[in-house]
Design a protein around this motif. Sequence first.
Motif, PDB file in Angstrom:
ATOM      1  N   GLY A  38      13.616  18.240   7.503  1.00 19.68           N
ATOM      2  CA  GLY A  38      12.736  18.164   6.346  1.00 19.68           C
ATOM      3  C   GLY A  38      13.525  18.251   5.060  1.00 19.68           C
ATOM      4  O   GLY A  38      14.462  19.051   4.952  1.00 19.68           O
ATOM      5  N   CYS A  58      10.920  22.411   5.435  1.00 24.16           N
ATOM      6  CA  CYS A  58      12.128  21.663   5.086  1.00 24.16           C
ATOM      7  C   CYS A  58      13.355  22.573   5.165  1.00 24.16           C
ATOM      8  O   CYS A  58      13.309  23.715   4.698  1.00 24.16           O
ATOM      9  N   GLN A 247      10.641  14.750   7.520  1.00 23.21           N
ATOM     10  CA  GLN A 247       9.580  15.047   6.547  1.00 23.21           C
ATOM     11  C   GLN A 247      10.158  15.091   5.142  1.00 23.21           C
ATOM     12  O   GLN A 247      11.243  15.627   4.921  1.00 23.21           O
ATOM     13  N   SER A 249       9.062  16.359   1.299  1.00 19.84           N
ATOM     14  CA  SER A 249       8.119  17.056   0.418  1.00 19.84           C
ATOM     15  C   SER A 249       8.739  17.157  -0.965  1.00 19.84           C
ATOM     16  O   SER A 249       9.946  16.941  -1.134  1.00 19.84           O
TER      17      SER A 249
END
Length: 260
Positions: A38, A58, A247, A249
């Motif tokens: 992440g 993350c 991922q 973010s």
Amino acid sequence: MKVQDLLTLLEGLCPLSYACDWDNPGLQVGRREMEVHGIYVALDLTEAVIREAKQAGCNCVLTHHPLLFSPLRRVTEESVPGRLALTLAEEKMACVSMHTNFDAAPGCMADLAAERLGLRDSVYLEPVADGGIGKVGNLPEPVSLEAFCQQVKTAFRLPAVTLYDGGPEGRTVSRVGILPGSGKGEISLAQAQGAQVYVTGDMGHHPGLDAMADGLAMIDAGHYGIEWIFIDFMAAWLREHLTDPVQVSQAPFQIPSRVV
């Protein structure tokens, strides 16, 4: 994906060769062989950012400003960078920064900022290879300085800007210089390229007064105020270019200071 794979991917967007000699972008903390599951994109590394990254699942933080900028004699909790580096290591998280290499690479900070203001026929304020730091260009049509201030606030989602202007009341401007971050050292470059108004951050009282005396209007939009566009751009770019299921973010838009 490993940390080294991320570094290789980012090198294709804004190579470290674009960075200024005094800068320190790249891998700040972490092992190159660590698996990344992440990535959390932020402008600066703070305790809140580490906490938010961890909550988002993350284990790698990608920032614009380097965590390790000035030399550290020791990595302890007695300094903010040391404390943050220790926290990253304890949480088994990596930190990568893209600073002046992102500022100067084509299609990155300078171009993104100029596009937000709709500048036409723009050129780099301070050329670097085939890119550069900051831009100077023309507005589609002349506007009043007050209207342009509003345009800056709208383009960068700002509640306010600081204007230094010694020109005649009601004057219009059409040629604009912009340098995201701290750009008071490049005022003369903006003047040399015919800018009537210069947008940057960290201006300061005396540089503002000097610019006014020379007839150049200055808009201090704050350091975060213009550079936060790194967050939106990089999060979107990573989602588009990552081939592994990682991922992505991002930190929310949040100006770290306020007028009270």
